[in-house]
Write a protein that holds these residues in place. Structure first.
Motif, PDB file in Angstrom:
ATOM      1  N   LEU A 144     -44.737  45.746  21.005  1.00  0.00           N
ATOM      2  CA  LEU A 144     -43.283  45.710  21.058  1.00  0.00           C
ATOM      3  C   LEU A 144     -42.688  46.419  19.841  1.00  0.00           C
ATOM      4  O   LEU A 144     -43.278  46.439  18.764  1.00  0.00           O
ATOM      5  CB  LEU A 144     -42.784  44.269  21.104  1.00  0.00           C
ATOM      6  N   SER A 145     -41.529  47.001  20.016  1.00  0.00           N
ATOM      7  CA  SER A 145     -40.836  47.688  18.932  1.00  0.00           C
ATOM      8  C   SER A 145     -39.935  46.711  18.194  1.00  0.00           C
ATOM      9  O   SER A 145     -39.598  45.634  18.708  1.00  0.00           O
ATOM     10  CB  SER A 145     -40.002  48.836  19.495  1.00  0.00           C
ATOM     11  N   PRO A 146     -39.500  47.050  16.976  1.00  0.00           N
ATOM     12  CA  PRO A 146     -38.561  46.180  16.252  1.00  0.00           C
ATOM     13  C   PRO A 146     -37.285  45.912  17.047  1.00  0.00           C
ATOM     14  O   PRO A 146     -36.648  44.860  16.880  1.00  0.00           O
ATOM     15  CB  PRO A 146     -38.272  46.972  14.973  1.00  0.00           C
ATOM     16  N   ALA A 147     -36.927  46.860  17.923  1.00  0.00           N
ATOM     17  CA  ALA A 147     -35.710  46.690  18.715  1.00  0.00           C
ATOM     18  C   ALA A 147     -35.833  45.568  19.734  1.00  0.00           C
ATOM     19  O   ALA A 147     -34.827  45.141  20.310  1.00  0.00           O
ATOM     20  CB  ALA A 147     -35.357  48.001  19.426  1.00  0.00           C
ATOM     21  N   ALA A 148     -37.054  45.074  19.947  1.00  0.00           N
ATOM     22  CA  ALA A 148     -37.234  43.984  20.902  1.00  0.00           C
ATOM     23  C   ALA A 148     -36.595  42.695  20.399  1.00  0.00           C
ATOM     24  O   ALA A 148     -36.325  41.782  21.182  1.00  0.00           O
ATOM     25  CB  ALA A 148     -38.721  43.764  21.172  1.00  0.00           C
ATOM     26  N   GLY A 149     -36.354  42.612  19.090  1.00  0.00           N
ATOM     27  CA  GLY A 149     -35.684  41.437  18.539  1.00  0.00           C
ATOM     28  C   GLY A 149     -36.506  40.768  17.466  1.00  0.00           C
ATOM     29  O   GLY A 149     -37.686  41.068  17.263  1.00  0.00           O
ATOM     30  N   GLY A 189     -42.195  58.540  35.020  1.00  0.00           N
ATOM     31  CA  GLY A 189     -42.503  57.519  36.009  1.00  0.00           C
ATOM     32  C   GLY A 189     -43.457  56.446  35.556  1.00  0.00           C
ATOM     33  O   GLY A 189     -43.760  55.526  36.311  1.00  0.00           O
ATOM     34  N   SER A 190     -43.945  56.518  34.303  1.00  0.00           N
ATOM     35  CA  SER A 190     -44.934  55.549  33.845  1.00  0.00           C
ATOM     36  C   SER A 190     -44.272  54.265  33.351  1.00  0.00           C
ATOM     37  O   SER A 190     -43.075  54.236  33.035  1.00  0.00           O
ATOM     38  CB  SER A 190     -45.786  56.150  32.730  1.00  0.00           C
ATOM     39  N   ILE A 191     -45.084  53.209  33.249  1.00  0.00           N
ATOM     40  CA  ILE A 191     -44.606  51.942  32.708  1.00  0.00           C
ATOM     41  C   ILE A 191     -44.184  52.133  31.256  1.00  0.00           C
ATOM     42  O   ILE A 191     -43.133  51.638  30.823  1.00  0.00           O
ATOM     43  CB  ILE A 191     -45.699  50.865  32.818  1.00  0.00           C
ATOM     44  N   LEU A 192     -45.016  52.846  30.482  1.00  0.00           N
ATOM     45  CA  LEU A 192     -44.707  53.037  29.061  1.00  0.00           C
ATOM     46  C   LEU A 192     -43.376  53.747  28.872  1.00  0.00           C
ATOM     47  O   LEU A 192     -42.568  53.352  28.027  1.00  0.00           O
ATOM     48  CB  LEU A 192     -45.821  53.833  28.377  1.00  0.00           C
ATOM     49  N   LEU A 193     -43.135  54.792  29.644  1.00  0.00           N
ATOM     50  CA  LEU A 193     -41.882  55.522  29.487  1.00  0.00           C
ATOM     51  C   LEU A 193     -40.700  54.627  29.808  1.00  0.00           C
ATOM     52  O   LEU A 193     -39.648  54.695  29.155  1.00  0.00           O
ATOM     53  CB  LEU A 193     -41.875  56.760  30.391  1.00  0.00           C
ATOM     54  N   ASN A 194     -40.860  53.757  30.781  1.00  0.00           N
ATOM     55  CA  ASN A 194     -39.766  52.864  31.155  1.00  0.00           C
ATOM     56  C   ASN A 194     -39.459  51.852  30.054  1.00  0.00           C
ATOM     57  O   ASN A 194     -38.301  51.675  29.660  1.00  0.00           O
ATOM     58  CB  ASN A 194     -40.118  52.142  32.461  1.00  0.00           C
ATOM     59  N   ILE A 195     -40.502  51.192  29.524  1.00  0.00           N
ATOM     60  CA  ILE A 195     -40.245  50.150  28.528  1.00  0.00           C
ATOM     61  C   ILE A 195     -39.986  50.727  27.144  1.00  0.00           C
ATOM     62  O   ILE A 195     -39.396  50.062  26.294  1.00  0.00           O
ATOM     63  CB  ILE A 195     -41.409  49.142  28.469  1.00  0.00           C
ATOM     64  N   LYS A 196     -40.395  51.984  26.908  1.00  0.00           N
ATOM     65  CA  LYS A 196     -40.163  52.597  25.593  1.00  0.00           C
ATOM     66  C   LYS A 196     -38.855  53.367  25.557  1.00  0.00           C
ATOM     67  O   LYS A 196     -38.005  53.148  24.689  1.00  0.00           O
ATOM     68  CB  LYS A 196     -41.329  53.531  25.253  1.00  0.00           C
ATOM     69  N   ARG A 197     -38.656  54.271  26.503  1.00  0.00           N
ATOM     70  CA  ARG A 197     -37.457  55.112  26.479  1.00  0.00           C
ATOM     71  C   ARG A 197     -36.257  54.421  27.115  1.00  0.00           C
ATOM     72  O   ARG A 197     -35.156  54.410  26.542  1.00  0.00           O
ATOM     73  CB  ARG A 197     -37.733  56.430  27.211  1.00  0.00           C
ATOM     74  N   ASP A 198     -36.476  53.826  28.292  1.00  0.00           N
ATOM     75  CA  ASP A 198     -35.342  53.255  29.030  1.00  0.00           C
ATOM     76  C   ASP A 198     -34.912  51.894  28.476  1.00  0.00           C
ATOM     77  O   ASP A 198     -33.714  51.638  28.313  1.00  0.00           O
ATOM     78  CB  ASP A 198     -35.697  53.122  30.515  1.00  0.00           C
ATOM     79  N   LEU A 199     -35.890  51.026  28.184  1.00  0.00           N
ATOM     80  CA  LEU A 199     -35.558  49.689  27.681  1.00  0.00           C
ATOM     81  C   LEU A 199     -35.564  49.616  26.162  1.00  0.00           C
ATOM     82  O   LEU A 199     -34.920  48.746  25.584  1.00  0.00           O
ATOM     83  CB  LEU A 199     -36.535  48.655  28.257  1.00  0.00           C
ATOM     84  N   GLY A 200     -36.310  50.510  25.514  1.00  0.00           N
ATOM     85  CA  GLY A 200     -36.341  50.550  24.054  1.00  0.00           C
ATOM     86  C   GLY A 200     -36.989  49.349  23.401  1.00  0.00           C
ATOM     87  O   GLY A 200     -36.662  49.007  22.260  1.00  0.00           O
ATOM     88  N   ILE A 201     -37.939  48.698  24.098  1.00  0.00           N
ATOM     89  CA  ILE A 201     -38.514  47.464  23.550  1.00  0.00           C
ATOM     90  C   ILE A 201     -40.003  47.607  23.232  1.00  0.00           C
ATOM     91  O   ILE A 201     -40.633  46.631  22.801  1.00  0.00           O
ATOM     92  CB  ILE A 201     -38.331  46.286  24.526  1.00  0.00           C
ATOM     93  N   ALA A 202     -40.592  48.789  23.420  1.00  0.00           N
ATOM     94  CA  ALA A 202     -42.028  48.940  23.199  1.00  0.00           C
ATOM     95  C   ALA A 202     -42.336  50.259  22.512  1.00  0.00           C
ATOM     96  O   ALA A 202     -41.550  51.212  22.566  1.00  0.00           O
ATOM     97  CB  ALA A 202     -42.780  48.850  24.522  1.00  0.00           C
ATOM     98  N   GLU A 203     -43.475  50.288  21.843  1.00  0.00           N
ATOM     99  CA  GLU A 203     -43.920  51.501  21.158  1.00  0.00           C
ATOM    100  C   GLU A 203     -45.194  52.074  21.755  1.00  0.00           C
ATOM    101  O   GLU A 203     -45.442  53.269  21.650  1.00  0.00           O
ATOM    102  CB  GLU A 203     -44.161  51.194  19.672  1.00  0.00           C
TER     103      GLU A 203
END
Length: 231
Positions: free
Chosen positions: A38-43, A2-16
Protein backbone atom coordinates in the motif's frame (compact mmCIF):
# COMPACT_ATOMS: atom_id res chain seq x y z
CA UNK A 1 -3.46 -1.27 -19.44
CA UNK A 2 -6.28 -3.10 -17.73
CA UNK A 3 -4.24 -4.68 -14.94
CA UNK A 4 -5.13 -4.84 -11.25
CA UNK A 5 -1.95 -2.95 -10.36
CA UNK A 6 -2.71 -0.09 -12.73
CA UNK A 7 -6.19 0.22 -11.27
CA UNK A 8 -5.18 0.30 -7.61
CA UNK A 9 -2.03 2.38 -8.24
CA UNK A 10 -3.05 4.93 -10.87
CA UNK A 11 -6.83 5.04 -10.55
CA UNK A 12 -7.26 4.53 -6.79
CA UNK A 13 -3.83 5.78 -5.71
CA UNK A 14 -3.62 3.35 -2.78
CA UNK A 15 -0.85 0.93 -3.87
CA UNK A 16 2.74 0.96 -5.05
CA UNK A 17 3.43 -2.63 -6.04
CA UNK A 18 1.79 -6.00 -6.71
CA UNK A 19 3.46 -9.39 -6.94
CA UNK A 20 1.56 -12.62 -7.58
CA UNK A 21 2.46 -16.28 -7.94
CA UNK A 22 2.68 -19.63 -6.20
CA UNK A 23 3.79 -19.27 -2.60
CA UNK A 24 3.95 -23.03 -2.04
CA UNK A 25 3.61 -25.79 -4.61
CA UNK A 26 3.88 -29.50 -3.92
CA UNK A 27 2.09 -32.73 -4.69
CA UNK A 28 -0.46 -32.23 -1.91
CA UNK A 29 -1.49 -28.57 -2.20
CA UNK A 30 -0.56 -25.17 -3.55
CA UNK A 31 -0.94 -21.65 -2.22
CA UNK A 32 -1.44 -18.76 -4.62
CA UNK A 33 -0.22 -15.49 -3.13
CA UNK A 34 -0.99 -11.91 -4.14
CA UNK A 35 1.18 -9.39 -2.31
CA UNK A 36 0.29 -5.70 -2.47
CA UNK A 37 2.31 -2.82 -1.02
CA UNK A 38 0.00 0.00 0.00
CA UNK A 39 1.09 3.58 -0.64
CA UNK A 40 1.19 6.34 2.00
CA UNK A 41 -1.92 7.75 0.32
CA UNK A 42 -3.85 4.72 1.56
CA UNK A 43 -4.05 6.45 4.94
CA UNK A 44 -2.45 6.48 8.36
CA UNK A 45 -5.10 4.95 10.61
CA UNK A 46 -6.20 1.34 10.93
CA UNK A 47 -9.59 2.31 9.54
CA UNK A 48 -7.86 3.77 6.46
CA UNK A 49 -5.85 0.57 6.01
CA UNK A 50 -8.97 -1.59 6.33
CA UNK A 51 -10.71 0.53 3.70
CA UNK A 52 -7.74 0.26 1.33
CA UNK A 53 -7.55 -3.52 1.81
CA UNK A 54 -11.26 -3.79 0.99
CA UNK A 55 -10.73 -1.75 -2.20
CA UNK A 56 -7.74 -3.86 -3.26
CA UNK A 57 -9.75 -7.03 -2.62
CA UNK A 58 -12.61 -5.72 -4.73
CA UNK A 59 -10.24 -5.08 -7.65
CA UNK A 60 -8.72 -8.57 -7.34
CA UNK A 61 -12.03 -10.41 -7.16
CA UNK A 62 -13.54 -8.22 -9.87
CA UNK A 63 -10.68 -9.29 -12.16
CA UNK A 64 -11.19 -12.95 -11.25
CA UNK A 65 -14.92 -12.57 -11.94
CA UNK A 66 -14.05 -11.10 -15.33
CA UNK A 67 -11.82 -14.08 -16.12
CA UNK A 68 -14.59 -16.50 -15.15
CA UNK A 69 -17.10 -14.59 -17.28
CA UNK A 70 -17.71 -14.89 -21.03
CA UNK A 71 -14.86 -14.14 -23.39
CA UNK A 72 -14.94 -10.76 -25.15
CA UNK A 73 -17.61 -10.85 -27.84
CA UNK A 74 -19.57 -13.73 -26.26
CA UNK A 75 -22.74 -13.62 -24.19
CA UNK A 76 -24.33 -16.10 -21.81
CA UNK A 77 -27.08 -18.26 -23.30
CA UNK A 78 -29.57 -19.14 -20.57
CA UNK A 79 -31.42 -21.68 -22.76
CA UNK A 80 -31.44 -25.11 -21.16
CA UNK A 81 -28.95 -27.40 -22.86
CA UNK A 82 -27.11 -24.57 -24.57
CA UNK A 83 -23.30 -24.93 -24.52
CA UNK A 84 -21.51 -22.80 -21.98
CA UNK A 85 -19.70 -19.83 -23.51
CA UNK A 86 -15.94 -19.77 -23.61
CA UNK A 87 -14.64 -18.03 -20.50
CA UNK A 88 -12.38 -15.01 -20.78
CA UNK A 89 -9.59 -17.05 -19.19
CA UNK A 90 -9.99 -19.92 -21.66
CA UNK A 91 -9.84 -17.43 -24.54
CA UNK A 92 -6.28 -16.41 -23.61
CA UNK A 93 -4.56 -19.28 -25.44
CA UNK A 94 -2.52 -16.63 -27.26
CA UNK A 95 -1.16 -15.37 -23.92
CA UNK A 96 -0.15 -18.92 -22.96
CA UNK A 97 1.55 -19.28 -26.35
CA UNK A 98 3.51 -16.07 -25.67
CA UNK A 99 4.70 -17.37 -22.31
CA UNK A 100 5.72 -20.67 -23.87
CA UNK A 101 7.68 -18.86 -26.60
CA UNK A 102 9.59 -16.84 -24.00
CA UNK A 103 10.23 -19.98 -21.93
CA UNK A 104 11.43 -21.77 -25.06
CA UNK A 105 13.95 -19.00 -25.70
CA UNK A 106 15.20 -19.27 -22.10
CA UNK A 107 15.46 -23.06 -22.45
CA UNK A 108 17.38 -23.00 -25.74
CA UNK A 109 19.64 -20.07 -24.83
CA UNK A 110 20.03 -20.26 -21.02
CA UNK A 111 22.13 -17.97 -18.90
CA UNK A 112 25.33 -19.70 -17.80
CA UNK A 113 24.96 -21.08 -14.27
CA UNK A 114 26.74 -23.39 -11.86
CA UNK A 115 26.37 -27.12 -12.44
CA UNK A 116 25.61 -27.56 -8.74
CA UNK A 117 22.63 -25.18 -9.03
CA UNK A 118 21.25 -27.18 -11.96
CA UNK A 119 21.64 -30.47 -10.10
CA UNK A 120 20.08 -29.22 -6.84
CA UNK A 121 17.18 -27.67 -8.75
CA UNK A 122 16.58 -30.88 -10.67
CA UNK A 123 16.68 -32.89 -7.44
CA UNK A 124 14.00 -30.66 -5.86
CA UNK A 125 11.84 -31.04 -8.97
CA UNK A 126 11.78 -34.83 -8.52
CA UNK A 127 9.10 -34.26 -5.86
CA UNK A 128 6.72 -33.02 -8.56
CA UNK A 129 7.96 -34.41 -11.90
CA UNK A 130 8.92 -37.70 -13.43
CA UNK A 131 12.66 -38.01 -14.18
CA UNK A 132 11.97 -37.91 -17.92
CA UNK A 133 10.33 -34.49 -17.52
CA UNK A 134 13.04 -32.76 -15.47
CA UNK A 135 14.73 -31.13 -18.45
CA UNK A 136 11.77 -31.23 -20.81
CA UNK A 137 11.54 -28.24 -23.16
CA UNK A 138 8.55 -25.88 -23.00
CA UNK A 139 7.57 -27.26 -26.42
CA UNK A 140 6.13 -30.22 -24.48
CA UNK A 141 3.73 -27.99 -22.54
CA UNK A 142 0.07 -28.70 -23.19
CA UNK A 143 -2.78 -26.17 -23.07
CA UNK A 144 -5.62 -27.27 -20.79
CA UNK A 145 -8.51 -24.79 -20.67
CA UNK A 146 -10.60 -27.07 -18.44
CA UNK A 147 -7.82 -27.21 -15.83
CA UNK A 148 -7.43 -23.44 -15.94
CA UNK A 149 -11.15 -22.93 -15.34
CA UNK A 150 -11.11 -25.49 -12.51
CA UNK A 151 -8.16 -23.76 -10.86
CA UNK A 152 -9.57 -20.25 -11.04
CA UNK A 153 -12.86 -21.50 -9.57
CA UNK A 154 -10.92 -22.12 -6.34
CA UNK A 155 -9.78 -18.51 -6.02
CA UNK A 156 -12.69 -17.22 -3.96
CA UNK A 157 -13.07 -14.92 -0.93
CA UNK A 158 -14.22 -17.91 1.14
CA UNK A 159 -10.87 -19.63 0.55
CA UNK A 160 -8.57 -16.64 0.98
CA UNK A 161 -6.48 -15.61 3.96
CA UNK A 162 -5.76 -11.89 4.22
CA UNK A 163 -2.58 -10.87 6.04
CA UNK A 164 -2.12 -7.15 6.74
CA UNK A 165 1.05 -5.65 8.18
CA UNK A 166 1.04 -1.97 9.11
CA UNK A 167 2.29 0.47 11.73
CA UNK A 168 -1.17 2.01 11.74
CA UNK A 169 -2.48 -0.59 14.18
CA UNK A 170 -2.28 0.36 17.85
CA UNK A 171 -1.29 -2.23 20.47
CA UNK A 172 -4.84 -2.22 21.78
CA UNK A 173 -5.97 -3.54 18.38
CA UNK A 174 -3.45 -6.40 18.54
CA UNK A 175 -4.30 -8.44 21.65
CA UNK A 176 -2.17 -11.49 20.80
CA UNK A 177 1.60 -11.80 21.10
CA UNK A 178 3.96 -14.19 19.33
CA UNK A 179 5.69 -16.23 22.10
CA UNK A 180 9.28 -16.08 20.84
CA UNK A 181 9.76 -12.61 19.37
CA UNK A 182 6.82 -10.91 21.06
CA UNK A 183 5.34 -9.65 17.78
CA UNK A 184 1.86 -8.34 18.43
CA UNK A 185 -0.93 -9.49 16.13
CA UNK A 186 -4.58 -10.40 15.95
CA UNK A 187 -6.70 -12.88 14.02
CA UNK A 188 -10.30 -12.30 13.05
CA UNK A 189 -12.79 -13.30 10.34
CA UNK A 190 -13.18 -11.14 7.27
CA UNK A 191 -16.10 -8.75 8.04
CA UNK A 192 -19.40 -10.03 6.58
CA UNK A 193 -19.94 -6.83 4.58
CA UNK A 194 -16.49 -7.17 3.00
CA UNK A 195 -17.03 -10.87 2.27
CA UNK A 196 -20.35 -10.07 0.62
CA UNK A 197 -18.78 -7.34 -1.52
CA UNK A 198 -15.88 -9.57 -2.60
CA UNK A 199 -18.19 -12.49 -3.40
CA UNK A 200 -20.19 -10.32 -5.80
CA UNK A 201 -17.68 -7.55 -6.63
CA UNK A 202 -18.72 -4.42 -8.44
CA UNK A 203 -17.47 -4.49 -12.05
CA UNK A 204 -14.44 -2.28 -12.67
CA UNK A 205 -14.48 -0.80 -16.15
CA UNK A 206 -10.72 -0.17 -16.09
CA UNK A 207 -9.92 -3.90 -15.83
CA UNK A 208 -9.35 -5.87 -19.03
CA UNK A 209 -7.32 -8.69 -20.53
CA UNK A 210 -3.72 -7.82 -21.45
CA UNK A 211 -2.79 -6.83 -24.97
CA UNK A 212 -0.75 -9.05 -27.26
CA UNK A 213 3.02 -8.51 -27.13
CA UNK A 214 4.37 -7.96 -30.67
CA UNK A 215 7.96 -8.47 -29.49
CA UNK A 216 7.64 -12.11 -28.40
CA UNK A 217 9.88 -14.24 -30.71
CA UNK A 218 8.14 -16.78 -32.92
CA UNK A 219 11.16 -18.24 -34.73
CA UNK A 220 14.24 -19.24 -32.73
CA UNK A 221 16.17 -20.76 -35.63
CA UNK A 222 19.91 -20.08 -35.56
CA UNK A 223 20.90 -18.37 -38.79
CA UNK A 224 24.21 -19.12 -40.51
CA UNK A 225 27.17 -16.88 -39.70
CA UNK A 226 27.19 -13.81 -41.89
CA UNK A 227 23.49 -13.97 -42.76
CA UNK A 228 22.13 -10.58 -43.75
CA UNK A 229 25.61 -8.98 -43.85
CA UNK A 230 26.28 -6.94 -46.95
CA UNK A 231 29.67 -5.78 -48.11
Amino acid sequence: EGSILLNIKRDLGIAEDLVAGLEMDNSGFSLFNIGVTLSPAAGETSADVDKAVAAVGNAIFAYLAMLRGPAPGETRNTTRGAPAPTTALASTRWLWDERRSVAEADFLFPTRSKSSDLVSGAARSLHDRAPADLLSPPARWRWDAAQLNATISLLTPQRCIVVVGSRAFADAELPDSEPIYGTRHSSKPIPPATMKAWTAPSPVAALSLPRRNPFVPKDLSVLPLGWGVTA
